[in-house]
Design a protein around this motif. Structure first.
Motif, PDB file in Angstrom:
ATOM      1  N   GLY A  65      81.691 -29.565 -44.519  1.00 20.78           N
ATOM      2  CA  GLY A  65      81.779 -31.029 -44.054  1.00 20.78           C
ATOM      3  C   GLY A  65      80.422 -31.186 -43.260  1.00 20.78           C
ATOM      4  O   GLY A  65      79.345 -30.600 -43.528  1.00 20.78           O
ATOM      5  N   SER A  66      80.629 -32.279 -42.158  1.00 24.87           N
ATOM      6  CA  SER A  66      79.427 -32.474 -41.490  1.00 24.87           C
ATOM      7  C   SER A  66      80.126 -33.029 -40.065  1.00 24.87           C
ATOM      8  O   SER A  66      81.321 -33.179 -39.877  1.00 24.87           O
ATOM      9  N   VAL A  67      78.873 -33.155 -39.106  1.00 26.23           N
ATOM     10  CA  VAL A  67      79.441 -33.808 -37.590  1.00 26.23           C
ATOM     11  C   VAL A  67      79.280 -35.282 -37.957  1.00 26.23           C
ATOM     12  O   VAL A  67      78.082 -35.744 -38.065  1.00 26.23           O
ATOM     13  N   THR A  68      80.182 -35.955 -37.543  1.00 29.15           N
ATOM     14  CA  THR A  68      80.215 -37.403 -37.538  1.00 29.15           C
ATOM     15  C   THR A  68      80.059 -37.795 -36.254  1.00 29.15           C
ATOM     16  O   THR A  68      79.981 -37.246 -35.256  1.00 29.15           O
ATOM     17  N   ALA A  69      79.790 -39.230 -36.090  1.00 23.47           N
ATOM     18  CA  ALA A  69      79.615 -40.181 -34.881  1.00 23.47           C
ATOM     19  C   ALA A  69      81.150 -39.834 -33.901  1.00 23.47           C
ATOM     20  O   ALA A  69      81.179 -39.714 -32.533  1.00 23.47           O
ATOM     21  N   GLY A  70      82.200 -39.877 -34.727  1.00 30.96           N
ATOM     22  CA  GLY A  70      83.417 -39.799 -34.082  1.00 30.96           C
ATOM     23  C   GLY A  70      83.576 -38.586 -33.467  1.00 30.96           C
ATOM     24  O   GLY A  70      84.262 -38.128 -32.293  1.00 30.96           O
ATOM     25  N   ASP A  71      83.068 -37.524 -34.007  1.00 28.02           N
ATOM     26  CA  ASP A  71      83.222 -35.808 -33.576  1.00 28.02           C
ATOM     27  C   ASP A  71      82.647 -36.110 -32.245  1.00 28.02           C
ATOM     28  O   ASP A  71      82.912 -35.242 -31.467  1.00 28.02           O
ATOM     29  N   VAL A  72      81.106 -36.499 -32.250  1.00 28.15           N
ATOM     30  CA  VAL A  72      80.493 -36.533 -31.147  1.00 28.15           C
ATOM     31  C   VAL A  72      81.205 -37.250 -29.872  1.00 28.15           C
ATOM     32  O   VAL A  72      80.892 -36.939 -28.963  1.00 28.15           O
ATOM     33  N   ALA A  73      81.458 -38.514 -30.157  1.00 19.87           N
ATOM     34  CA  ALA A  73      82.532 -39.199 -29.312  1.00 19.87           C
ATOM     35  C   ALA A  73      83.621 -38.475 -28.450  1.00 19.87           C
ATOM     36  O   ALA A  73      83.679 -38.434 -27.353  1.00 19.87           O
ATOM     37  N   SER A  74      84.422 -37.582 -29.463  1.00 22.90           N
ATOM     38  CA  SER A  74      85.327 -36.984 -28.856  1.00 22.90           C
ATOM     39  C   SER A  74      84.718 -35.728 -27.906  1.00 22.90           C
ATOM     40  O   SER A  74      85.576 -35.423 -27.055  1.00 22.90           O
ATOM     41  N   ALA A  75      83.778 -35.116 -28.356  1.00 23.35           N
ATOM     42  CA  ALA A  75      83.143 -33.945 -27.726  1.00 23.35           C
ATOM     43  C   ALA A  75      82.691 -34.360 -26.244  1.00 23.35           C
ATOM     44  O   ALA A  75      83.008 -33.775 -25.444  1.00 23.35           O
ATOM     45  N   ILE A  76      82.127 -35.623 -26.217  1.00 25.68           N
ATOM     46  CA  ILE A  76      81.619 -36.165 -25.050  1.00 25.68           C
ATOM     47  C   ILE A  76      82.782 -36.329 -24.108  1.00 25.68           C
ATOM     48  O   ILE A  76      82.657 -36.060 -22.914  1.00 25.68           O
ATOM     49  N   LYS A  77      84.016 -36.871 -24.577  1.00 27.06           N
ATOM     50  CA  LYS A  77      85.151 -37.213 -23.767  1.00 27.06           C
ATOM     51  C   LYS A  77      85.631 -35.756 -23.204  1.00 27.06           C
ATOM     52  O   LYS A  77      85.947 -35.772 -22.143  1.00 27.06           O
ATOM     53  N   SER A  78      85.860 -34.929 -24.295  1.00 27.19           N
ATOM     54  CA  SER A  78      86.402 -33.485 -23.882  1.00 27.19           C
ATOM     55  C   SER A  78      85.574 -32.681 -22.833  1.00 27.19           C
ATOM     56  O   SER A  78      85.994 -31.949 -22.460  1.00 27.19           O
ATOM     57  N   ALA A  79      84.284 -33.220 -22.926  1.00 24.76           N
ATOM     58  CA  ALA A  79      83.478 -32.321 -22.127  1.00 24.76           C
ATOM     59  C   ALA A  79      83.432 -32.896 -20.437  1.00 24.76           C
ATOM     60  O   ALA A  79      82.545 -32.588 -19.644  1.00 24.76           O
ATOM     61  N   GLY A  80      84.365 -33.960 -20.354  1.00 22.84           N
ATOM     62  CA  GLY A  80      84.312 -34.673 -19.116  1.00 22.84           C
ATOM     63  C   GLY A  80      83.432 -35.986 -18.685  1.00 22.84           C
ATOM     64  O   GLY A  80      83.598 -36.420 -17.602  1.00 22.84           O
ATOM     65  N   GLY A  81      83.166 -36.451 -19.969  1.00 19.68           N
ATOM     66  CA  GLY A  81      82.350 -37.579 -20.017  1.00 19.68           C
ATOM     67  C   GLY A  81      83.282 -38.946 -20.114  1.00 19.68           C
ATOM     68  O   GLY A  81      84.485 -38.704 -20.371  1.00 19.68           O
ATOM     69  N   PRO A  82      82.600 -40.062 -20.107  1.00 18.53           N
ATOM     70  CA  PRO A  82      83.238 -41.218 -20.242  1.00 18.53           C
ATOM     71  C   PRO A  82      83.827 -41.350 -21.580  1.00 18.53           C
ATOM     72  O   PRO A  82      83.158 -40.852 -22.579  1.00 18.53           O
ATOM     73  N   ALA A  83      84.717 -42.122 -21.950  1.00 17.06           N
ATOM     74  CA  ALA A  83      85.209 -42.666 -23.271  1.00 17.06           C
ATOM     75  C   ALA A  83      83.968 -43.510 -23.837  1.00 17.06           C
ATOM     76  O   ALA A  83      83.691 -44.638 -23.384  1.00 17.06           O
ATOM     77  N   VAL A  84      83.516 -43.041 -24.949  1.00 13.94           N
ATOM     78  CA  VAL A  84      82.557 -43.607 -25.757  1.00 13.94           C
ATOM     79  C   VAL A  84      83.220 -44.032 -27.207  1.00 13.94           C
ATOM     80  O   VAL A  84      83.788 -43.377 -27.733  1.00 13.94           O
ATOM     81  N   ASP A  85      82.828 -45.193 -27.647  1.00 15.10           N
ATOM     82  CA  ASP A  85      83.081 -45.704 -29.127  1.00 15.10           C
ATOM     83  C   ASP A  85      82.292 -45.227 -29.980  1.00 15.10           C
ATOM     84  O   ASP A  85      80.999 -45.097 -29.836  1.00 15.10           O
ATOM     85  N   LYS A  86      82.911 -44.704 -30.915  1.00 14.62           N
ATOM     86  CA  LYS A  86      82.005 -43.871 -31.984  1.00 14.62           C
ATOM     87  C   LYS A  86      81.276 -44.739 -32.914  1.00 14.62           C
ATOM     88  O   LYS A  86      80.145 -44.351 -33.072  1.00 14.62           O
ATOM     89  N   ARG A  87      81.426 -46.170 -32.666  1.00 16.03           N
ATOM     90  CA  ARG A  87      80.331 -47.100 -33.329  1.00 16.03           C
ATOM     91  C   ARG A  87      79.339 -47.420 -32.410  1.00 16.03           C
ATOM     92  O   ARG A  87      78.154 -47.628 -32.966  1.00 16.03           O
ATOM     93  N   ALA A  88      79.212 -46.882 -31.052  1.00 16.47           N
ATOM     94  CA  ALA A  88      77.967 -47.078 -30.300  1.00 16.47           C
ATOM     95  C   ALA A  88      77.133 -45.669 -30.196  1.00 16.47           C
ATOM     96  O   ALA A  88      75.904 -45.682 -29.662  1.00 16.47           O
TER      97      ALA A  88
END
Length: 150
Positions: A92-115
């Protein structure tokens, strides 16, 4: 027909808006696609939860955008775990949604995948990568992360 929008509909409204539309448009287009629900007293409560989620994601002003930028750029150890073959190729591949959830799980703020703006359409290899996150108010943050085998 009185409906409550659950998604952004062009030339009609935003999520949480109560709109009055013709019966055919509501029954044949909005309701089957999940863009709206029938306005009932229980649905009124659902509007409140939709608006709370929107407010949590919304960037209030340029100072708030700069604060989010500092938080995002100071994040360390953001990892996206994906399934790989023995040779290191991704299934498969890494999508924007995967990156947004990784940011959230690393302790960052909630980011919309469309951003999240990917360098290519999708990332298909392991290793260090970076993306640009659009925060609004002419503010962008560059977030570095690593794609690792799961």
């Amino acid at each position: 027909m009185k409906l409550i929008l659950t998604a952004d509909v062009d030339k009609l409204g935003a999520p949480g808006d109560i709109v009055e539309v013709k019966g055919g448009y509501g029954r044949n287009f909005l309701l089957p696609r999940g863009l709206a629900i029938v306005a009932t007293p229980g649905a009124e409560r659902q509007i409140e939860s939709i608006k709370r989620v929107q407010e949590a994601r919304e960037v209030r002003d340029s100072d708030h955008a700069n604060e989010l930028k500092q938080k995002l750029e100071s994040l360390a150890d953001v990892k996206v775990a994906v399934k790989t073959s023995d040779t290191g190729k991704l299934f498969g591949s890494v999508t924007a949604g995967d990156v947004a959830s990784a940011i959230k799980s690393a302790g960052g703020p909630a980011v919309d995948k469309r951003a999240v703006h990917m360098p290519k359409e999708h990332i298909k290899s392991t290793g260090a990568q970076s993306v640009v996150v659009e925060l609004g108010h002419d503010t962008t943050a560059k977030v570095a992360f690593e794609v690792v085998p799961a």
